[in-house]
Write a protein that holds these residues in place. Structure first.
Motif, short mmCIF file in Angstrom:
data_model
loop_
_atom_site.label_atom_id
_atom_site.label_comp_id
_atom_site.label_asym_id
_atom_site.label_seq_id
_atom_site.Cartn_x
_atom_site.Cartn_y
_atom_site.Cartn_z
N LEU A 166 8.94 1.83 6.22
CA LEU A 166 8.96 0.37 6.12
C LEU A 166 8.54 -0.31 7.41
O LEU A 166 8.19 -1.49 7.40
N SER A 167 8.58 0.41 8.52
CA SER A 167 8.22 -0.21 9.80
C SER A 167 6.80 0.14 10.23
O SER A 167 6.44 -0.07 11.39
N ALA A 168 5.98 0.62 9.32
CA ALA A 168 4.60 1.01 9.65
C ALA A 168 3.77 -0.23 9.98
O ALA A 168 4.01 -1.32 9.46
N SER A 169 2.78 -0.04 10.84
CA SER A 169 1.85 -1.12 11.18
C SER A 169 0.93 -1.39 9.98
O SER A 169 0.86 -0.58 9.05
N ASP A 170 0.22 -2.50 10.03
CA ASP A 170 -0.73 -2.80 8.95
C ASP A 170 -1.76 -1.69 8.81
O ASP A 170 -2.11 -1.30 7.69
N TRP A 171 -2.27 -1.19 9.93
CA TRP A 171 -3.25 -0.11 9.90
C TRP A 171 -2.68 1.14 9.23
O TRP A 171 -3.32 1.76 8.37
N GLU A 172 -1.44 1.51 9.59
CA GLU A 172 -0.78 2.68 9.00
C GLU A 172 -0.55 2.47 7.50
O GLU A 172 -0.70 3.40 6.71
N ARG A 173 -0.26 1.25 7.09
CA ARG A 173 -0.06 0.96 5.67
C ARG A 173 -1.38 1.11 4.90
O ARG A 173 -1.40 1.60 3.78
N LYS A 174 -2.47 0.66 5.51
CA LYS A 174 -3.78 0.80 4.87
C LYS A 174 -4.16 2.27 4.72
O LYS A 174 -4.65 2.69 3.68
N ILE A 175 -3.94 3.03 5.78
CA ILE A 175 -4.22 4.48 5.74
C ILE A 175 -3.35 5.14 4.68
O ILE A 175 -3.83 5.95 3.88
N ARG A 176 -2.07 4.81 4.68
CA ARG A 176 -1.14 5.40 3.71
C ARG A 176 -1.60 5.11 2.29
O ARG A 176 -1.63 6.01 1.44
N GLY A 177 -1.98 3.87 2.02
CA GLY A 177 -2.45 3.52 0.68
C GLY A 177 -3.69 4.30 0.29
O GLY A 177 -3.82 4.75 -0.86
N TYR A 178 -4.61 4.46 1.24
CA TYR A 178 -5.82 5.23 0.98
C TYR A 178 -5.49 6.68 0.64
O TYR A 178 -5.99 7.23 -0.35
N VAL A 179 -4.61 7.28 1.42
CA VAL A 179 -4.24 8.68 1.18
C VAL A 179 -3.53 8.83 -0.16
O VAL A 179 -3.79 9.78 -0.91
N VAL A 180 -2.67 7.88 -0.51
CA VAL A 180 -1.96 7.94 -1.79
C VAL A 180 -2.94 7.79 -2.95
O VAL A 180 -2.92 8.58 -3.90
N CYS A 181 -3.83 6.80 -2.88
CA CYS A 181 -4.79 6.59 -3.97
C CYS A 181 -5.74 7.78 -4.12
O CYS A 181 -6.02 8.22 -5.24
N LEU A 182 -6.22 8.31 -3.00
CA LEU A 182 -7.12 9.46 -3.05
C LEU A 182 -6.39 10.70 -3.56
O LEU A 182 -6.90 11.43 -4.42
N GLY A 183 -5.19 10.92 -3.06
CA GLY A 183 -4.41 12.08 -3.50
C GLY A 183 -4.06 12.01 -4.98
O GLY A 183 -4.09 13.02 -5.68
N LEU A 184 -3.75 10.82 -5.46
CA LEU A 184 -3.45 10.64 -6.87
C LEU A 184 -4.68 10.96 -7.72
O LEU A 184 -4.57 11.62 -8.76
N THR A 185 -5.84 10.54 -7.26
CA THR A 185 -7.09 10.86 -7.97
C THR A 185 -7.28 12.38 -8.04
O THR A 185 -7.61 12.93 -9.10
N ASN A 186 -7.03 13.06 -6.94
CA ASN A 186 -7.16 14.52 -6.91
C ASN A 186 -6.15 15.20 -7.83
O ASN A 186 -6.47 16.17 -8.52
N TRP A 187 -4.92 14.69 -7.85
CA TRP A 187 -3.91 15.28 -8.73
C TRP A 187 -4.27 15.09 -10.19
O TRP A 187 -4.06 15.99 -11.02
N LEU A 188 -4.81 13.95 -10.52
CA LEU A 188 -5.18 13.74 -11.92
C LEU A 188 -6.33 14.65 -12.35
O LEU A 188 -6.35 15.12 -13.49
N GLU A 189 -7.24 14.95 -11.43
CA GLU A 189 -8.28 15.95 -11.73
C GLU A 189 -7.63 17.29 -12.05
O GLU A 189 -7.99 17.96 -13.01
N ARG A 190 -6.66 17.66 -11.22
CA ARG A 190 -5.99 18.94 -11.43
C ARG A 190 -5.17 18.93 -12.73
O ARG A 190 -5.17 19.91 -13.48
N THR A 191 -4.51 17.83 -13.01
CA THR A 191 -3.70 17.75 -14.23
C THR A 191 -4.57 17.87 -15.47
O THR A 191 -4.20 18.58 -16.42
N VAL A 192 -5.70 17.20 -15.46
CA VAL A 192 -6.62 17.32 -16.61
C VAL A 192 -7.06 18.78 -16.77
O VAL A 192 -7.08 19.31 -17.87
#
Length: 184
Positions: free
Chosen positions: A146-172
């Protein structure tokens, strides 16, 4: 020997995963658009970025091929149980960072809701097959989230969205394998 499954159970879970795979590709594109440079620049690479507590979908073909149905479904269940927490954090972050990006916020909420549905369908499949639903850790988010900087939040969101895309490929891929195994 595994218990018989209703024909629709695997197919419905597969259909939801395919829909989510399409939605997360759109989510990633929309997410990057609102983060500004370098996120919105062509050729952005994740350079192996990872977040503590966020499962990675990558597995060698040999290791993946040797997994049992229980291992495959269990890993998917655990992964999405973690991703749902991280996705909520990303939604909260974007509500602060991009409050006027209504299309992004809507996609994040819709994806969160559908991931919750997928978790339920995976649990139903496991139960239908007589498999044990794995226990998942509560509150996987790392300290300081919760105390992450704006930059860290943007990076975190990118990693989560990208990782979720990869997991859905694997799930399919996992559910395609399961459909073939159960000849549906």
């Amino acid at each position: 020997m595994s218990a018989p499954l209703p024909v629709t159970s695997i197919s419905q879970t597969y259909s939801l995963a395919v829909l989510l795979r399409t939605n997360t590709a759109q989510l990633l594109t929309t997410y990057l658009k609102y983060q500004g440079s370098p996120f919105s620049d062509r050729g952005l690479s994740d350079h192996g970025l990872q977040l503590t507590g966020l499962p990675v979908a990558a597995a060698s073909f040999c290791a993946w091929r040797q997994q049992s149905v229980e291992e495959r479904l269990g890993e998917n269940f655990k992964a999405y149980s973690a991703y749902i927490e991280f996705l909520q954090l990303v939604t909260d972050d974007q509500t602060v960072l991009n409050p006027t990006a209504l299309d992004l916020l809507k996609l994040l909420r819709k994806t969160h809701s559908r991931i919750r549905m997928l978790i339920g369908k995976l649990a139903g499949l496991m139960t239908g097959l007589g498999l044990t639903i794995p226990e998942v850790a509560v509150d996987r988010l790392p300290a300081g989230s919760l105390s992450a900087s704006d930059w860290e939040r943007k990076i975190r969101g990118y990693v989560v969205c990208l990782g979720l895309t990869n997991w859905l490929e694997r799930t399919v891929r996992d559910l395609t394998f399961l459909k073939k195994k159960h000849r549906q």
